[in-house]
Enzyme design. Sequence first.
Site, PDB file in Angstrom:
ATOM      1  N   ASN A   4      14.446  28.627 -65.236  1.00  0.00           N
ATOM      2  CA  ASN A   4      15.416  29.543 -64.641  1.00  0.00           C
ATOM      3  C   ASN A   4      16.678  29.454 -65.486  1.00  0.00           C
ATOM      4  O   ASN A   4      17.448  28.501 -65.369  1.00  0.00           O
ATOM      5  CB  ASN A   4      15.675  29.118 -63.191  1.00  0.00           C
ATOM      6  CG  ASN A   4      16.607  30.071 -62.471  1.00  0.00           C
ATOM      7  OD1 ASN A   4      17.191  30.978 -63.093  1.00  0.00           O
ATOM      8  ND2 ASN A   4      16.772  29.879 -61.183  1.00  0.00           N
ATOM      9  N   ARG A  18      11.994  32.863 -64.242  1.00  0.00           N
ATOM     10  CA  ARG A  18      12.519  33.635 -63.122  1.00  0.00           C
ATOM     11  C   ARG A  18      13.454  34.705 -63.684  1.00  0.00           C
ATOM     12  O   ARG A  18      14.337  34.398 -64.488  1.00  0.00           O
ATOM     13  CB  ARG A  18      13.307  32.726 -62.199  1.00  0.00           C
ATOM     14  CG  ARG A  18      14.043  33.507 -61.157  1.00  0.00           C
ATOM     15  CD  ARG A  18      14.984  32.645 -60.377  1.00  0.00           C
ATOM     16  NE  ARG A  18      15.672  33.468 -59.413  1.00  0.00           N
ATOM     17  CZ  ARG A  18      16.986  33.451 -59.240  1.00  0.00           C
ATOM     18  NH1 ARG A  18      17.755  32.680 -59.977  1.00  0.00           N
ATOM     19  NH2 ARG A  18      17.527  34.221 -58.334  1.00  0.00           N
ATOM     20  N   HIS A  29      15.620  37.695 -53.715  1.00  0.00           N
ATOM     21  CA  HIS A  29      14.898  36.577 -53.064  1.00  0.00           C
ATOM     22  C   HIS A  29      13.436  36.948 -52.797  1.00  0.00           C
ATOM     23  O   HIS A  29      12.799  36.364 -51.922  1.00  0.00           O
ATOM     24  CB  HIS A  29      15.525  36.192 -51.703  1.00  0.00           C
ATOM     25  CG  HIS A  29      16.896  35.615 -51.787  1.00  0.00           C
ATOM     26  ND1 HIS A  29      17.866  35.894 -50.850  1.00  0.00           N
ATOM     27  CD2 HIS A  29      17.463  34.764 -52.669  1.00  0.00           C
ATOM     28  CE1 HIS A  29      18.977  35.247 -51.159  1.00  0.00           C
ATOM     29  NE2 HIS A  29      18.760  34.552 -52.262  1.00  0.00           N
ATOM     30  N   GLY A  48      23.161  32.152 -51.259  1.00  0.00           N
ATOM     31  CA  GLY A  48      22.936  33.581 -51.079  1.00  0.00           C
ATOM     32  C   GLY A  48      22.026  33.721 -49.865  1.00  0.00           C
ATOM     33  O   GLY A  48      21.270  32.795 -49.564  1.00  0.00           O
ATOM     34  N   ARG A  59      29.979  35.493 -50.603  1.00  0.00           N
ATOM     35  CA  ARG A  59      29.875  36.957 -50.686  1.00  0.00           C
ATOM     36  C   ARG A  59      30.149  37.580 -49.326  1.00  0.00           C
ATOM     37  O   ARG A  59      29.753  37.034 -48.297  1.00  0.00           O
ATOM     38  CB  ARG A  59      28.484  37.388 -51.149  1.00  0.00           C
ATOM     39  CG  ARG A  59      28.135  36.945 -52.551  1.00  0.00           C
ATOM     40  CD  ARG A  59      26.864  37.650 -53.019  1.00  0.00           C
ATOM     41  NE  ARG A  59      26.355  37.050 -54.242  1.00  0.00           N
ATOM     42  CZ  ARG A  59      25.164  36.461 -54.339  1.00  0.00           C
ATOM     43  NH1 ARG A  59      24.342  36.417 -53.305  1.00  0.00           N
ATOM     44  NH2 ARG A  59      24.791  35.922 -55.484  1.00  0.00           N
ATOM     45  N   ASP A 102      30.210  25.905 -48.134  1.00  0.00           N
ATOM     46  CA  ASP A 102      29.063  25.069 -47.784  1.00  0.00           C
ATOM     47  C   ASP A 102      28.960  24.968 -46.268  1.00  0.00           C
ATOM     48  O   ASP A 102      29.885  24.500 -45.600  1.00  0.00           O
ATOM     49  CB  ASP A 102      29.246  23.686 -48.413  1.00  0.00           C
ATOM     50  CG  ASP A 102      28.001  22.833 -48.275  1.00  0.00           C
ATOM     51  OD1 ASP A 102      27.415  22.798 -47.171  1.00  0.00           O
ATOM     52  OD2 ASP A 102      27.610  22.204 -49.269  1.00  0.00           O
ATOM     53  N   GLU A 111      10.226  28.623 -54.627  1.00  0.00           N
ATOM     54  CA  GLU A 111      10.137  29.742 -55.574  1.00  0.00           C
ATOM     55  C   GLU A 111       9.503  29.295 -56.892  1.00  0.00           C
ATOM     56  O   GLU A 111       8.738  30.040 -57.503  1.00  0.00           O
ATOM     57  CB  GLU A 111      11.529  30.325 -55.814  1.00  0.00           C
ATOM     58  CG  GLU A 111      12.051  31.036 -54.580  1.00  0.00           C
ATOM     59  CD  GLU A 111      13.553  31.189 -54.550  1.00  0.00           C
ATOM     60  OE1 GLU A 111      14.044  32.244 -54.951  1.00  0.00           O
ATOM     61  OE2 GLU A 111      14.247  30.238 -54.124  1.00  0.00           O
TER      62      GLU A 111
END
Length: 407
Positions: free
Chosen positions: A7, A91, A180, A212, A241, A283, A385
């Site tokens: 990644n 990825r 995702h 995210g 975000r 967090d 993932e």
Amino acid sequence: MNVLVINAGSSSLKYQLYDMKTENVLAKGRVERIGMESSILTHEVEGQPEVREVSEILEHTTAVRKVLDMLTHRRFGVLRNIDEVQAVGHRIVHGGETFSESVLIDADVKLEVRKLFDLAPLHNPAHMMGILAVEANLPDVPQAVVFDTAFHQTMPKTSYLYAIPMVLYRKHQIRRYGFHGTSHDYVSKRASEYLEKPLEKLKIVSCHIGNGASCTAILGGKSFDTSMGMTPLEGLMMGTRSGDLDPAIVPYAMNKEELTLSEVNSMLNKHSGLIAISGISSDMREVVQAMNEGSEPAKTAFEMYVYRIRKYVGAYAAAMNGIDVLLFTAGVGENSDVLRKAVCEGLTFLGIELDEARNGVRSGDPRRISTENSRVEVLVVPTNEELLIARDTYRLVMTAKEAAFDE
Ligand code: ADP
């Protein structure tokens, strides 16, 4: 076969090496601060102390070489030589409308990925650096690309179009893509295995809640709608975000605060969400702790975050005309029983009944956290993932080998 999963970010590169016979992770790690002073390589092999190496790594080709050196290192390595890396899977954040599944890399694929740079300017160019870096170090090893958006290519028009002039879609591919996807795909399959019910028969709302966050409506195993849009900014409130907001705010705030395009982008992507409302952290652990210590802004941030997840679950239950499974995954979804409880508390009208004792149990495996009487199965399914990327890569490479053998 050993598959190396990569990644690549603009200044970082994460890796995991899988033995596909057992699907065990032989080693994993990351290179950080690529192109900056004192880059750091962190390497982990189960049961051994973590290794940290500080050196100057100016670009991705050197980063990949350092990773390969570490994987074959006399003391810290897990391979005798680099020939034992037999395939590499990458990825890729954005596959646009071009890619609805994982593919092996060839010149055409690289060209298509380049064409998508505009849609994901922060991610796709960095992934390409990763691909080229592997190519430079392992020229004969097959590589595959696995896209975050691919799973959502099954969304119908009604889910993916924005109600704006169609010329913007036709000329600039402005539409909803969703992200995702690898995670939603993996956890929905795991859920179906765990429940021993065929995916084709299930209406699943999958909540991937990490830094995210996105919710996906999965109808019969296929993505029907998802909360992230053309970029990962749309949808749920996240760590940094904003998620959904009135688009008219953008020009208004730019005007009032004299913000540039890049400043407003950074405001919405990096300085909004949990951190903006709590004023404490992005967090969730720190927000929950502050809330428990009496912080009002932290409480508001937590409640807004939960409220928005609940709204999406309700919307997707309506979108699919029902819901059989609600599942939680990723950092917050897997670890925060407080959040799962708060989300489920407002969803009793759907027939969701949480079992508090089950919700409190920690485990690395999929598990049910709803009561026996709950009309909806509520599950926690740890995501992976990297494993899905390794599996896709392995499958593609084996299929290509068989095809070559048949010829
Ligand atoms: P990413 O989107 O970066 O892949 P992850 O899925 O790893 O993110 O999730 C990271 C987030 O998970 C952290 O920001 C942290 O807030 C959250 N998290 C981890 N453990 C807990 C916990 N016990 N309670 C609440 N949040 C947690």
